[in-house]
Design a protein around this motif. Structure first.
Motif, PDB file in Angstrom:
ATOM      1  N   ALA A 136       8.636   6.350  12.109  1.00  0.00           N
ATOM      2  CA  ALA A 136       9.312   5.056  11.947  1.00  0.00           C
ATOM      3  C   ALA A 136       9.968   4.920  10.578  1.00  0.00           C
ATOM      4  O   ALA A 136      10.556   3.879  10.266  1.00  0.00           O
ATOM      5  N   GLY A 137       9.849   5.942   9.741  1.00  0.00           N
ATOM      6  CA  GLY A 137      10.500   5.915   8.439  1.00  0.00           C
ATOM      7  C   GLY A 137       9.622   5.466   7.296  1.00  0.00           C
ATOM      8  O   GLY A 137      10.111   5.244   6.180  1.00  0.00           O
ATOM      9  N   ILE A 138       8.327   5.312   7.554  1.00  0.00           N
ATOM     10  CA  ILE A 138       7.387   4.950   6.484  1.00  0.00           C
ATOM     11  C   ILE A 138       6.879   6.244   5.875  1.00  0.00           C
ATOM     12  O   ILE A 138       6.041   6.934   6.454  1.00  0.00           O
ATOM     13  N   THR A 139       7.393   6.613   4.705  1.00  0.00           N
ATOM     14  CA  THR A 139       7.140   7.938   4.149  1.00  0.00           C
ATOM     15  C   THR A 139       6.846   7.890   2.653  1.00  0.00           C
ATOM     16  O   THR A 139       7.171   6.914   1.962  1.00  0.00           O
ATOM     17  N   ILE A 140       6.264   8.983   2.185  1.00  0.00           N
ATOM     18  CA  ILE A 140       6.019   9.146   0.744  1.00  0.00           C
ATOM     19  C   ILE A 140       7.347   9.307   0.000  1.00  0.00           C
ATOM     20  O   ILE A 140       7.441   9.007  -1.194  1.00  0.00           O
ATOM     21  N   ASP A 141       8.391   9.739   0.716  1.00  0.00           N
ATOM     22  CA  ASP A 141       9.709   9.904   0.099  1.00  0.00           C
ATOM     23  C   ASP A 141      10.210   8.579  -0.469  1.00  0.00           C
ATOM     24  O   ASP A 141      10.800   8.544  -1.556  1.00  0.00           O
ATOM     25  N   ASN A 142       9.997   7.492   0.265  1.00  0.00           N
ATOM     26  CA  ASN A 142      10.438   6.178  -0.216  1.00  0.00           C
ATOM     27  C   ASN A 142       9.678   5.763  -1.471  1.00  0.00           C
ATOM     28  O   ASN A 142      10.237   5.118  -2.363  1.00  0.00           O
ATOM     29  N   GLU A 143       8.400   6.131  -1.545  1.00  0.00           N
ATOM     30  CA  GLU A 143       7.600   5.801  -2.719  1.00  0.00           C
ATOM     31  C   GLU A 143       8.074   6.590  -3.935  1.00  0.00           C
ATOM     32  O   GLU A 143       8.167   6.063  -5.049  1.00  0.00           O
ATOM     33  N   ILE A 144       8.391   7.859  -3.706  1.00  0.00           N
ATOM     34  CA  ILE A 144       8.907   8.701  -4.784  1.00  0.00           C
ATOM     35  C   ILE A 144      10.251   8.170  -5.274  1.00  0.00           C
ATOM     36  O   ILE A 144      10.508   8.082  -6.481  1.00  0.00           O
ATOM     37  N   GLU A 145      11.105   7.785  -4.330  1.00  0.00           N
ATOM     38  CA  GLU A 145      12.416   7.244  -4.692  1.00  0.00           C
ATOM     39  C   GLU A 145      12.271   5.975  -5.530  1.00  0.00           C
ATOM     40  O   GLU A 145      12.995   5.782  -6.511  1.00  0.00           O
ATOM     41  N   MET A 146      11.342   5.103  -5.159  1.00  0.00           N
ATOM     42  CA  MET A 146      11.139   3.870  -5.915  1.00  0.00           C
ATOM     43  C   MET A 146      10.667   4.169  -7.341  1.00  0.00           C
ATOM     44  O   MET A 146      11.143   3.576  -8.313  1.00  0.00           O
ATOM     45  N   LEU A 147       9.693   5.081  -7.470  1.00  0.00           N
ATOM     46  CA  LEU A 147       9.178   5.424  -8.799  1.00  0.00           C
ATOM     47  C   LEU A 147      10.278   6.030  -9.677  1.00  0.00           C
ATOM     48  O   LEU A 147      10.384   5.712 -10.866  1.00  0.00           O
ATOM     49  N   LYS A 148      11.089   6.897  -9.102  1.00  0.00           N
ATOM     50  CA  LYS A 148      12.207   7.495  -9.845  1.00  0.00           C
ATOM     51  C   LYS A 148      13.206   6.432 -10.275  1.00  0.00           C
ATOM     52  O   LYS A 148      13.673   6.420 -11.414  1.00  0.00           O
ATOM     53  N   TYR A 149      13.529   5.538  -9.359  1.00  0.00           N
ATOM     54  CA  TYR A 149      14.511   4.491  -9.646  1.00  0.00           C
ATOM     55  C   TYR A 149      13.990   3.559 -10.741  1.00  0.00           C
ATOM     56  O   TYR A 149      14.742   3.168 -11.637  1.00  0.00           O
ATOM     57  N   ALA A 150      12.712   3.234 -10.655  1.00  0.00           N
ATOM     58  CA  ALA A 150      12.124   2.346 -11.658  1.00  0.00           C
ATOM     59  C   ALA A 150      12.215   2.969 -13.047  1.00  0.00           C
ATOM     60  O   ALA A 150      12.567   2.287 -14.027  1.00  0.00           O
ATOM     61  N   ARG A 151      11.933   4.241 -13.144  1.00  0.00           N
ATOM     62  CA  ARG A 151      11.938   4.903 -14.450  1.00  0.00           C
ATOM     63  C   ARG A 151      13.355   5.194 -14.944  1.00  0.00           C
ATOM     64  O   ARG A 151      13.685   4.914 -16.101  1.00  0.00           O
ATOM     65  N   GLU A 152      14.178   5.742 -14.077  1.00  0.00           N
ATOM     66  CA  GLU A 152      15.477   6.242 -14.509  1.00  0.00           C
ATOM     67  C   GLU A 152      16.571   5.183 -14.548  1.00  0.00           C
ATOM     68  O   GLU A 152      17.472   5.238 -15.385  1.00  0.00           O
ATOM     69  N   PRO A 205       0.824  -1.215   0.000  1.00  0.00           N
ATOM     70  CA  PRO A 205       0.000   0.000   0.000  1.00  0.00           C
ATOM     71  C   PRO A 205       0.860   1.267   0.000  1.00  0.00           C
ATOM     72  O   PRO A 205       2.083   1.184   0.036  1.00  0.00           O
ATOM     73  N   SER A 206       0.187   2.415   0.001  1.00  0.00           N
ATOM     74  CA  SER A 206       0.860   3.708   0.040  1.00  0.00           C
ATOM     75  C   SER A 206       0.542   4.426   1.347  1.00  0.00           C
ATOM     76  O   SER A 206      -0.576   4.355   1.848  1.00  0.00           O
ATOM     77  N   ILE A 207       1.519   5.146   1.873  1.00  0.00           N
ATOM     78  CA  ILE A 207       1.301   5.952   3.079  1.00  0.00           C
ATOM     79  C   ILE A 207       0.304   7.072   2.784  1.00  0.00           C
ATOM     80  O   ILE A 207      -0.307   7.637   3.690  1.00  0.00           O
ATOM     81  N   SER A 208       0.096   7.346   1.493  1.00  0.00           N
ATOM     82  CA  SER A 208      -0.863   8.377   1.102  1.00  0.00           C
ATOM     83  C   SER A 208      -2.282   8.000   1.488  1.00  0.00           C
ATOM     84  O   SER A 208      -3.164   8.851   1.564  1.00  0.00           O
ATOM     85  N   TYR A 209      -2.508   6.696   1.720  1.00  0.00           N
ATOM     86  CA  TYR A 209      -3.811   6.230   2.194  1.00  0.00           C
ATOM     87  C   TYR A 209      -4.178   6.845   3.548  1.00  0.00           C
ATOM     88  O   TYR A 209      -5.343   7.029   3.880  1.00  0.00           O
ATOM     89  N   VAL A 210      -3.175   7.103   4.372  1.00  0.00           N
ATOM     90  CA  VAL A 210      -3.398   7.383   5.792  1.00  0.00           C
ATOM     91  C   VAL A 210      -3.624   8.868   6.037  1.00  0.00           C
ATOM     92  O   VAL A 210      -2.867   9.715   5.558  1.00  0.00           O
ATOM     93  N   ASP A 211      -4.665   9.182   6.803  1.00  0.00           N
ATOM     94  CA  ASP A 211      -5.008  10.556   7.154  1.00  0.00           C
ATOM     95  C   ASP A 211      -3.827  11.219   7.859  1.00  0.00           C
ATOM     96  O   ASP A 211      -3.352  10.756   8.901  1.00  0.00           O
ATOM     97  N   LYS A 212      -3.359  12.347   7.319  1.00  0.00           N
ATOM     98  CA  LYS A 212      -2.170  13.003   7.862  1.00  0.00           C
ATOM     99  C   LYS A 212      -2.387  13.635   9.229  1.00  0.00           C
ATOM    100  O   LYS A 212      -1.429  14.006   9.916  1.00  0.00           O
ATOM    101  N   ASP A 213      -3.630  13.795   9.626  1.00  0.00           N
ATOM    102  CA  ASP A 213      -3.914  14.344  10.952  1.00  0.00           C
ATOM    103  C   ASP A 213      -4.020  13.252  12.015  1.00  0.00           C
ATOM    104  O   ASP A 213      -4.211  13.552  13.198  1.00  0.00           O
ATOM    105  N   SER A 214      -3.893  12.006  11.599  1.00  0.00           N
ATOM    106  CA  SER A 214      -4.090  10.902  12.534  1.00  0.00           C
ATOM    107  C   SER A 214      -2.814  10.584  13.306  1.00  0.00           C
ATOM    108  O   SER A 214      -1.695  10.868  12.865  1.00  0.00           O
ATOM    109  N   GLU A 215      -3.002   9.975  14.445  1.00  0.00           N
ATOM    110  CA  GLU A 215      -1.865   9.563  15.264  1.00  0.00           C
ATOM    111  C   GLU A 215      -1.069   8.470  14.578  1.00  0.00           C
ATOM    112  O   GLU A 215       0.172   8.448  14.635  1.00  0.00           O
ATOM    113  N   ILE A 216      -1.758   7.567  13.884  1.00  0.00           N
ATOM    114  CA  ILE A 216      -1.072   6.470  13.213  1.00  0.00           C
ATOM    115  C   ILE A 216      -0.143   6.990  12.121  1.00  0.00           C
ATOM    116  O   ILE A 216       0.955   6.458  11.903  1.00  0.00           O
TER     117      ILE A 216
END
Length: 286
Positions: free
Chosen positions: A145-161, A127-138
């Motif tokens: 804990a390091g679960i971020t949209i940055d990792n998703e962006i990095e993966m997409l960039k790496y896959a393409r480039e 799944p994507s962290i984008s699913y999760v409400d940004k105002d929530s405690e979770i």
């Protein structure tokens, strides 16, 4: 069996042809080989595989893939390799939806596994962290804990480039959508307007069709500002039936749509329920 493969070059050429011809691009999720085969025969351009679709095929909700007991990437890789790829004729390309925040896997190796099985497209919704409400405690706990949209962006960039793969970005919020389109520069971007309504496991709340189109178009405009060449598709919320997709096509500036439950869970529920009920209602004539 030799799995039919579609190269990245051919996928992009097919997409460009459809965009130039002003024909809607159709992406659809499949949790089983039978559904994927039927979708390909019907004319879908892309089959998405991800753990949420596989769980839907087992009668569970899509959000089940976010339970911590599930190895989402293993689920996706296993059933894509064993169920989906052997079922297809090579007309539709396959996009594996991956969890870029997997702490146990090197995403380079995961992407290479995809390519080895003939999958030349990936998305960040697995799944994507984008699913999760940004105002929530979770969300705060997960981010710390390091679960971020940055990792998703990095993966997409790496896959393409670096991996020469077709990248398919997806975001739930305007903020995430702008970041993904601007930083990852995916070939395709899908704005997810919310959990699909309808059926046994569908979300009963959410936006109207008009609201779905309005927020989707707002995202499209902002995404094009940072990535003018991106192919834009819509998904979720009130986009449930073909007439709903037609409304989205007519009232937004995107190039297509992404169906999940609409061409998988919902028609299976309806067809099987009807057929089973007709058999169950039979009685002895004498």
């Amino acid at each position: 069996m030799i799995t039919k493969r579609i190269s990245t070059e051919q996928i992009l050429a097919n997409l460009k042809r459809k965009v130039d011809a002003h024909e809607p691009i159709m992406i659809s999720s499949a949790g089983s080989g039978l559904v994927a085969k039927l979708q390909e025969a019907a004319g879908t351009d892309c089959i998405n595989t991800f753990s949420g679709a596989r769980l839907r095929a087992n009668g569970m909700g899509t959000m089940s893939m976010m339970w911590p007991i599930l190895d989402s990437n293993k689920q996706t890789l296993d059933y894509t390799r064993e169920d989906i790829m052997p079922a297809l004729d090579g007309k539709a390309f396959v996009c594996a939806c991956l969890n870029a925040n997997d702490p146990l896997k090197d995403m380079h190796m995961v992407l290479q596994q995809c390519k080895d099985m003939g999958v030349n497209a990936v998305s960040n919704i697995g799944p994507s962290i984008s699913y999760v409400d940004k105002d929530s405690e979770i969300f705060k706990v997960m981010s710390s804990a390091g679960i971020t949209i940055d990792n998703e962006i990095e993966m997409l960039k790496y896959a393409r480039e670096e991996m020469d793969m077709v990248s398919v970005g997806l975001g739930f919020t305007l903020e995430d959508s702008i970041r993904i389109c601007g930083e990852a520069k995916p070939h395709i971007f899908c704005f997810h307007a919310g959990t699909t309504q309808g059926g046994l496991k569908g979300y009963s709340g959410g936006m109207t069709l008009e609201e779905t189109a309005a927020v989707t178009e707002e995202a499209y405009v902002k995404c094009r500002e940072v990535n003018p060449d991106v192919i834009l598709v819509a998904h979720g919320a009130a986009l449930e039936k073909p007439a709903d997709a037609q409304y989205i096509l007519d009232n937004t500036s995107g190039q297509g749509f992404w169906t999940g439950s609409s061409t998988e869970r919902l028609p299976v529920e309806q067809a099987v329920s009807k057929a089973a009920k007709e058999f169950a209602d039979l009685r002895f004539s004498k």
